[in-house]
Scaffold this motif. Structure first.
Motif, PDB file in Angstrom:
ATOM      1  N   ALA A   1     -18.025  60.603  21.308  1.00  0.00           N
ATOM      2  CA  ALA A   1     -17.286  60.607  20.048  1.00  0.00           C
ATOM      3  C   ALA A   1     -17.073  62.049  19.624  1.00  0.00           C
ATOM      4  O   ALA A   1     -17.865  62.934  19.965  1.00  0.00           O
ATOM      5  CB  ALA A   1     -18.050  59.847  18.964  1.00  0.00           C
ATOM      6  N   ALA A   2     -16.015  62.280  18.878  1.00  0.00           N
ATOM      7  CA  ALA A   2     -15.733  63.606  18.335  1.00  0.00           C
ATOM      8  C   ALA A   2     -15.231  63.430  16.915  1.00  0.00           C
ATOM      9  O   ALA A   2     -14.546  62.453  16.597  1.00  0.00           O
ATOM     10  CB  ALA A   2     -14.684  64.323  19.187  1.00  0.00           C
TER      11      ALA A   2
ATOM     12  N   ASP B   1     -17.429  70.546  12.771  1.00  0.00           N
ATOM     13  CA  ASP B   1     -16.915  69.751  13.887  1.00  0.00           C
ATOM     14  C   ASP B   1     -18.087  69.393  14.793  1.00  0.00           C
ATOM     15  O   ASP B   1     -19.029  70.174  14.943  1.00  0.00           O
ATOM     16  CB  ASP B   1     -15.870  70.548  14.669  1.00  0.00           C
ATOM     17  CG  ASP B   1     -14.639  70.842  13.833  1.00  0.00           C
ATOM     18  OD1 ASP B   1     -13.926  69.886  13.491  1.00  0.00           O
ATOM     19  OD2 ASP B   1     -14.411  72.023  13.518  1.00  0.00           O
ATOM     20  N   PHE B   2     -18.020  68.216  15.404  1.00  0.00           N
ATOM     21  CA  PHE B   2     -19.120  67.783  16.261  1.00  0.00           C
ATOM     22  C   PHE B   2     -18.633  66.849  17.350  1.00  0.00           C
ATOM     23  O   PHE B   2     -17.547  66.267  17.263  1.00  0.00           O
ATOM     24  CB  PHE B   2     -20.207  67.074  15.436  1.00  0.00           C
ATOM     25  CG  PHE B   2     -19.730  65.804  14.781  1.00  0.00           C
ATOM     26  CD1 PHE B   2     -19.765  64.592  15.447  1.00  0.00           C
ATOM     27  CD2 PHE B   2     -19.207  65.830  13.494  1.00  0.00           C
ATOM     28  CE1 PHE B   2     -19.307  63.425  14.845  1.00  0.00           C
ATOM     29  CE2 PHE B   2     -18.754  64.673  12.880  1.00  0.00           C
ATOM     30  CZ  PHE B   2     -18.800  63.466  13.554  1.00  0.00           C
ATOM     31  N   THR B   3     -19.455  66.715  18.391  1.00  0.00           N
ATOM     32  CA  THR B   3     -19.288  65.682  19.411  1.00  0.00           C
ATOM     33  C   THR B   3     -20.646  65.005  19.576  1.00  0.00           C
ATOM     34  O   THR B   3     -21.690  65.603  19.301  1.00  0.00           O
ATOM     35  CB  THR B   3     -18.796  66.233  20.761  1.00  0.00           C
ATOM     36  OG1 THR B   3     -19.699  67.240  21.214  1.00  0.00           O
ATOM     37  CG2 THR B   3     -17.404  66.833  20.649  1.00  0.00           C
ATOM     38  N   SER B   4     -20.596  63.763  20.019  1.00  0.00           N
ATOM     39  CA  SER B   4     -21.839  63.019  20.176  1.00  0.00           C
ATOM     40  C   SER B   4     -21.694  61.962  21.262  1.00  0.00           C
ATOM     41  O   SER B   4     -20.591  61.688  21.740  1.00  0.00           O
ATOM     42  CB  SER B   4     -22.239  62.352  18.849  1.00  0.00           C
ATOM     43  OG  SER B   4     -21.265  61.407  18.451  1.00  0.00           O
TER      44      SER B   4
ATOM     45  N   ALA C   1     -22.893  68.526  20.449  1.00  0.00           N
ATOM     46  CA  ALA C   1     -22.306  69.832  20.118  1.00  0.00           C
ATOM     47  C   ALA C   1     -21.953  69.825  18.634  1.00  0.00           C
ATOM     48  O   ALA C   1     -21.554  68.808  18.080  1.00  0.00           O
ATOM     49  CB  ALA C   1     -21.054  70.096  20.946  1.00  0.00           C
ATOM     50  N   SER C   2     -22.134  70.995  18.003  1.00  0.00           N
ATOM     51  CA  SER C   2     -21.857  71.119  16.577  1.00  0.00           C
ATOM     52  C   SER C   2     -21.399  72.534  16.277  1.00  0.00           C
ATOM     53  O   SER C   2     -21.892  73.494  16.876  1.00  0.00           O
ATOM     54  CB  SER C   2     -23.126  70.793  15.779  1.00  0.00           C
ATOM     55  OG  SER C   2     -22.959  71.084  14.418  1.00  0.00           O
ATOM     56  N   SER C   3     -20.482  72.668  15.326  1.00  0.00           N
ATOM     57  CA  SER C   3     -19.982  73.992  14.957  1.00  0.00           C
ATOM     58  C   SER C   3     -20.855  74.671  13.907  1.00  0.00           C
ATOM     59  O   SER C   3     -20.584  75.804  13.528  1.00  0.00           O
ATOM     60  CB  SER C   3     -18.537  73.877  14.431  1.00  0.00           C
ATOM     61  OG  SER C   3     -18.510  73.107  13.237  1.00  0.00           O
TER      62      SER C   3
ATOM     63  N   PRO D   1     -25.196  74.906  12.415  1.00  0.00           N
ATOM     64  CA  PRO D   1     -26.586  74.450  12.561  1.00  0.00           C
ATOM     65  C   PRO D   1     -27.026  73.444  11.488  1.00  0.00           C
ATOM     66  O   PRO D   1     -28.069  72.807  11.632  1.00  0.00           O
ATOM     67  CB  PRO D   1     -27.415  75.737  12.473  1.00  0.00           C
ATOM     68  CG  PRO D   1     -26.502  76.800  11.993  1.00  0.00           C
ATOM     69  CD  PRO D   1     -25.097  76.345  12.214  1.00  0.00           C
ATOM     70  N   ALA D   2     -26.249  73.274  10.433  1.00  0.00           N
ATOM     71  CA  ALA D   2     -26.579  72.267   9.426  1.00  0.00           C
ATOM     72  C   ALA D   2     -26.532  70.857  10.025  1.00  0.00           C
ATOM     73  O   ALA D   2     -27.180  69.945   9.525  1.00  0.00           O
ATOM     74  CB  ALA D   2     -25.625  72.367   8.240  1.00  0.00           C
ATOM     75  N   LEU D   3     -25.770  70.680  11.103  1.00  0.00           N
ATOM     76  CA  LEU D   3     -25.745  69.436  11.872  1.00  0.00           C
ATOM     77  C   LEU D   3     -26.272  69.800  13.263  1.00  0.00           C
ATOM     78  O   LEU D   3     -25.516  70.197  14.145  1.00  0.00           O
ATOM     79  CB  LEU D   3     -24.319  68.875  11.955  1.00  0.00           C
ATOM     80  CG  LEU D   3     -24.151  67.549  12.688  1.00  0.00           C
ATOM     81  CD1 LEU D   3     -24.929  66.434  11.990  1.00  0.00           C
ATOM     82  CD2 LEU D   3     -22.682  67.182  12.777  1.00  0.00           C
ATOM     83  N   PRO D   4     -27.581  69.705  13.459  1.00  0.00           N
ATOM     84  CA  PRO D   4     -28.191  70.251  14.674  1.00  0.00           C
ATOM     85  C   PRO D   4     -27.886  69.465  15.945  1.00  0.00           C
ATOM     86  O   PRO D   4     -27.833  68.229  15.925  1.00  0.00           O
ATOM     87  CB  PRO D   4     -29.686  70.200  14.371  1.00  0.00           C
ATOM     88  CG  PRO D   4     -29.842  69.145  13.339  1.00  0.00           C
ATOM     89  CD  PRO D   4     -28.558  69.129  12.549  1.00  0.00           C
ATOM     90  N   VAL D   5     -27.690  70.187  17.033  1.00  0.00           N
ATOM     91  CA  VAL D   5     -27.545  69.586  18.349  1.00  0.00           C
ATOM     92  C   VAL D   5     -28.867  68.891  18.668  1.00  0.00           C
ATOM     93  O   VAL D   5     -29.940  69.432  18.416  1.00  0.00           O
ATOM     94  CB  VAL D   5     -27.200  70.656  19.408  1.00  0.00           C
ATOM     95  CG1 VAL D   5     -27.262  70.070  20.813  1.00  0.00           C
ATOM     96  CG2 VAL D   5     -25.829  71.253  19.127  1.00  0.00           C
ATOM     97  N   GLY D   6     -28.779  67.690  19.191  1.00  0.00           N
ATOM     98  CA  GLY D   6     -29.971  66.906  19.486  1.00  0.00           C
ATOM     99  C   GLY D   6     -30.349  65.954  18.360  1.00  0.00           C
ATOM    100  O   GLY D   6     -31.196  65.086  18.544  1.00  0.00           O
ATOM    101  N   GLY D   7     -29.719  66.115  17.199  1.00  0.00           N
ATOM    102  CA  GLY D   7     -29.989  65.211  16.084  1.00  0.00           C
ATOM    103  C   GLY D   7     -29.583  63.793  16.441  1.00  0.00           C
ATOM    104  O   GLY D   7     -28.550  63.574  17.071  1.00  0.00           O
TER     105      GLY D   7
END
Length: 153
Positions: free
Chosen positions: A75-76, A89-92, A107-109, A111-117
């Motif tokens: 998802a993006a 922006d993010f992908t999951s 992936a996240s643009s 750090p407020a939405l951390p990768v691995g979350g």
């Protein structure tokens, strides 16, 4: 004494027209507002989720989110803070299993939405036009609707 009601206040002309036309109009409106049966199985929900969904609690809501779910389980999307104008922006990766939508940010643009979350949401109802989830851990109810469609229809 006879009182005439101007046509502007009673455009149907006579009571018979109103008696026939009003029930037909009401029936047309309600059949147009009907909603198909919700998805029941993980496979049905997986098929229905494909596409772009919007989470928007209205103009007074702090956040607006769009997310596009793809058939390959990715998802993006983006989250927009309406107050600050900040966009992330993010992908999951995602899957639906046992009625839960789960995923992990890859992936996240910002750090407020951390990768691995990770996230887990119990799907309460999913139709072609909207779905309702309860976020595990917080109990927050989230309603999403397809992009380009009004949330209630």
């Amino acid at each position: 004494m006879k009182i005439d009601i101007p046509a502007a206040f009673f455009p149907f002309g006579n009571i018979r027209t109103l008696a026939v036309g009003l029930p037909l109009l009401v029936a047309f409106i309600f059949t147009g507002c009907s909603e198909e049966a919700p998805a029941q199985t993980d496979a049905e929900m997986t098929a229905r989720i494909i596409g772009t969904w919007v989470m928007d609690d209205g103009p007074l809501s702090l956040y607006y989110m769009e997310k596009t779910y793809l058939l390959d389980g990715t998802a993006a999307g983006f989250v927009l803070n309406r107050q600050t104008g900040k966009r992330i922006d993010f992908t999951s990766h995602w899957e639906i299993k046992n009625g839960y939508l789960t995923g992990r940010v890859v992936a996240s643009s910002d750090p407020a939405l951390p990768v691995g979350g990770e996230y887990s949401n119990k799907i309460i109802k999913m139709t072609e036009k909207r779905f309702v989830m309860i976020q595990q851990g917080t109990g927050r109810v989230t309603i999403k609707h397809r992009k380009g469609r009004f949330a209630l229809f």
